[in-house]
Design an enzyme around this catalytic site. Structure first.
Site, short mmCIF file in Angstrom:
data_model
loop_
_atom_site.label_atom_id
_atom_site.label_comp_id
_atom_site.label_asym_id
_atom_site.label_seq_id
_atom_site.Cartn_x
_atom_site.Cartn_y
_atom_site.Cartn_z
N ASN A 1 0.83 -1.21 0.00
CA ASN A 1 0.00 0.00 0.00
C ASN A 1 0.87 1.26 0.00
O ASN A 1 0.63 2.21 -0.75
CB ASN A 1 -0.90 0.03 1.24
N ARG B 1 -9.41 -5.02 -14.87
CA ARG B 1 -8.27 -5.80 -14.37
C ARG B 1 -8.64 -7.27 -14.50
O ARG B 1 -9.65 -7.71 -13.94
CB ARG B 1 -7.96 -5.48 -12.91
N ARG C 1 -4.13 1.36 -13.72
CA ARG C 1 -2.78 1.59 -13.19
C ARG C 1 -2.13 0.31 -12.69
O ARG C 1 -2.71 -0.47 -11.95
CB ARG C 1 -2.84 2.62 -12.05
N HIS D 1 -14.30 2.18 -16.19
CA HIS D 1 -14.22 1.44 -14.93
C HIS D 1 -15.51 0.66 -14.66
O HIS D 1 -15.58 -0.12 -13.71
CB HIS D 1 -13.95 2.44 -13.79
N TYR E 1 -11.74 -10.31 -2.44
CA TYR E 1 -12.52 -9.08 -2.25
C TYR E 1 -13.99 -9.44 -2.03
O TYR E 1 -14.49 -10.41 -2.59
CB TYR E 1 -12.45 -8.19 -3.50
N HIS F 1 -14.89 -4.30 -1.04
CA HIS F 1 -14.76 -3.66 -2.34
C HIS F 1 -16.10 -3.27 -2.96
O HIS F 1 -16.15 -2.50 -3.91
CB HIS F 1 -14.00 -4.59 -3.28
#
Length: 693
Positions: free
Chosen positions: A52, A384, A414, A444, A477, A601
């Protein structure tokens, strides 16, 4: 934070985003400290703290550095200048790193009691030393490249987040002269080799022993510098600016432009320098001079970069008592008795709650569509994706069989850019239409649309989710996904893909809230409606679960609703810039954060609506980037039973009094404690029948 106004200290209306993030990472660190967590899980949390912090430094802190270099002195909406904020970030980050390594040393002792040892070379048995000497000479030595730094050999490129050794040398048979500059070189610790090496077991011992790769290189460092004697060997690691700046308007080929920018990352400006404690002053001065860095230096009392603990904890055989109990995701009961998922979705909507329910259902949905002769087209967004994705294989199969397959691949996700470029090329090779999204926006949204010919008409089947189409993260998640054939959602789904892939004017959405064109206004409307209901004495309540909350106008809307009497409960895992519990401003708002074995999430939103609740699932957090610079999607849940399920999930999280922390008005967090029986929401959610009925 306090600011001065007319001689009085006034608390800012907002918590600073970066300082809120540090508070979040502190909560992750607390899980590494928590003795109720199994030992290897505590080691994993310590690893997460490091990863992180790496991303925070390379992106967020790098951006603040850019502002400082540009001479920007304007305050952000929380009242900080870039210069003042950078000082606070470095001070708090330094304190966190010091605490992190204290915990690391404590965990090492506890692991040793469990028979898991990190051993120094000098402590190895002769047999172990011989095995490590052979490993070094056969495997490690051929990969190493010593890089001297002198007048004829300039400082080599140091890769971001790579581990290196700084070596001070003298000539053999030469006395050290304090007035004479020593010889200096660096050696990269090869990332292609395992960071930790398992040692052969000692005779009649069940202990597991490991040695770190850099320690093995350090002990053999003289093999790289014949004729010289090593005087000092200490590790260091540099963090560079990893943000990508694209001129999408003028980029003829976005894929090529991103590949070019990825190569530039290697030369990103230095942001942070980590050095092992006790480094030779000459080595430190050489590094400082080369990287032009003076303030952002972290002295590390232990191994630099603890992210290796995640892989180590996962690789240790047995020792199940040192891990969380295994949770085997259940296949959704709605699909368990049939081979035809489409027949089920035709009759009713189906909610899947990961990781308690299996992501295999999403794989099966795409695979069935790929092989179904009645399916004419598949459209999907990919942000992703995992390394060995069944979904990508299904999309390729569908295209090869003649179906119209359109995939929106987000190349700007990213740190996943290279992986997504590879997927895009593979899909194009299979015959898929690959679209890289809209200029200036990240796509997204998480949505799949399947068009199927049934009798004399086409039916749309849709999957919309809160998480990525990634089977690996679906085990780690908490996310929800909705399968539906509702015609209104299907029509909006078609319009969304047309808007992304073609030249469509913003759609008049029947159900969806879509960013950047309409989602923000829809959220304003929903919050304002609760505010109006409260003013009229009607039931008014908002529950929101999200990863982060930092959009100033959304926060102001929530403040207004609170002042009108709306009760607001927010479950915000990470950054939260809203300051709850401030009299006259936000006394009706409570903010909670759950940090536990799974990463929270899901984005779930509940609005009371005069006793006829509306529930939404979304890809978007309430952040400026999500609402203004991304293609995001919020979908209503029309099915009454599923709405009830989602409400029970939210209520379960709000009752958590084991892993929940509450945000205080001063921007810090305190564990939720009460007299109620202990309830750990992530563990309670394993019993699917309780929340899904």
């Amino acid at each position: 934070m306090k600011t001065s106004s007319g001689g009085k200290d006034v608390v800012s209306r907002y918590v600073n985003r970066e300082l809120s993030w540090i508070e979040f990472n502190k909560r992750v660190y607390e899980e590494a400290q928590d003795t109720e967590n199994p030992l290897l899980e505590r080691a994993k949390f310590l690893s997460i703290v490091s990863s992180n912090l790496d991303e925070f430094m390379s992106v967020r802190v790098a951006g603040i550095n850019d502002q400082v270099r540009a001479g920007i002195t304007r305050k952000d909406f929380s009242g900080y200048t870039p210069q003042g904020l950078l000082k606070r970030i470095m001070k708090r980050s330094g304190s966190m790193v010091s605490a992190q390594y204290r915990t690391f040393r404590e965990l090492k002792k506890l692991l040793a009691k469990e028979g898991i040892h990190f051993t120094k070379y000098a402590e190895l048995s002769p047999v172990q030393q011989k095995a490590m000497d052979d490993y070094y000479h056969d495997i490690v030595f051929p990969v190493l490249t010593p890089m001297a730094v002198d007048q004829s050999r300039p400082f080599p490129l140091v890769h971001t987040l790579g581990l290196y050794l700084a070596v001070i040398l003298k000539l053999e048979d030469q006395d050290e002269d304090p007035e004479e500059e020593p010889y200096f070189a660096i050696v990269q610790v090869p990332s292609i080799l395992p960071r930790f090496i398992k040692l052969p077991a000692r005779a009649n011992s069940k202990k597991l022993e490991y040695i770190l790769l850099e320690d093995l290189i350090r002990i053999h460092i003289q093999t790289l510098f014949s004729g010289y004697v090593p005087v000092d060997v200490h590790g260091f690691r540099l963090t560079r600016n990893a943000d990508i700046t694209l001129n999408e308007e003028e980029a003829e080929d976005l894929l090529e432009e991103i590949e070019k920018e990825l190569r530039k990352r290697r030369w990103g400006l230095p942001v942070r320098l980590e050095v092992e404690k006790g480094m030779h002053p000459y080595s430190l001065s050489m590094l400082q001079e080369e990287f032009e860095i003076t303030d952002s230096i972290f002295e590390i009392d232990g191994p630099i970069d603890l992210t290796y603990l995640m892989r180590l904890a996962g690789s240790i055989p047995g020792r199940e008592a040192l891990r969380f109990p295994k949770i085997e995701p259940a296949y959704p009961a709605e699909f368990a008795e049939t081979e035809d998922l489409f027949s089920v979705i035709r009759q009713r909507d189906v909610l899947v709650y990961h990781p308690y329910e299996s992501f295999t259902s999403v794989d099966d949905f795409l695979t069935d569509a790929a092989y179904d002769d009645k399916v004419l087209a598949i459209k999907m967004t990919l942000y992703r994706v995992s390394g060995n994705s069944t979904l990508v294989q299904a999309l390729a199969r569908a295209a090869e069989s003649g179906k119209q397959v359109t995939v929106v691949v987000e190349l700007k996700a990213r740190f996943d850019e290279e992986k997504n470029i590879a997927w895009a090329r593979q899909l194009e090779k299979a015959g898929c239409h690959v679209v890289y999204g809209l200029v200036g926006l990240k796509t997204h949204a998480k949505i799949t649309l399947v068009l199927r010919r049934e009798q004399d008409h086409l039916r749309r089947y849709v999957h919309v989710g809160t998480g990525n189409y990634n089977d690996n993260t679906a085990r780690l998640y908490t996310d929800v996904g909705l399968f539906t054939s509702h015609p209104v959602i299907g029509e909006d789904a078609s319009a969304l893909f047309n808007e992304i892939t073609g030249y469509s004017a913003p759609h008049n959405w029947q159900a969806f809230g879509v960013a950047p064109s309409a989602l923000k206004d829809k959220l304003y409307h929903l919050i304002d409606r609760e505010r109006e209901n409260a003013l009229q004495g009607k039931p008014a309540y908002i529950i929101g679960q999200m990863n982060s909350l930092s959009h100033q106008e959304i926060i102001d809307k929530l403040y207004e609703a609170s002042q009108a009497g709306v009760k607001i409960d927010l479950i915000v895992r990470g950054v939260c810039c809203l300051r709850p519990g401030v009299p006259g401003l936000s006394e009706n708002i409570s903010v909670y954060s759950i940090v536990d074995r799974f990463l929270e999430h899901a984005r779930l939103f509940y609005f009371e609506n005069e006793g006829d609740p509306e529930v939404f699932i979304a890809s978007a957090d309430w952040m400026t980037r999500n609402l203004t610079r991304r293609v995001e999607l919020m979908s209503p849940v029309f099915d009454r039973e599923i709405r009830g399920t989602l409400i029970r999930i939210l209520q379960l999280k709000l009752r958590d009094n084991v892993k929940s922390r509450q945000l205080l008005p001063n921007g810090t967090y305190a564990r939720v404690t009460n007299e109620l029986p202990a309830l750990r929401s992530q563990f309670a959610a394993v019993d699917i029948k309780k929340w899904k009925r």
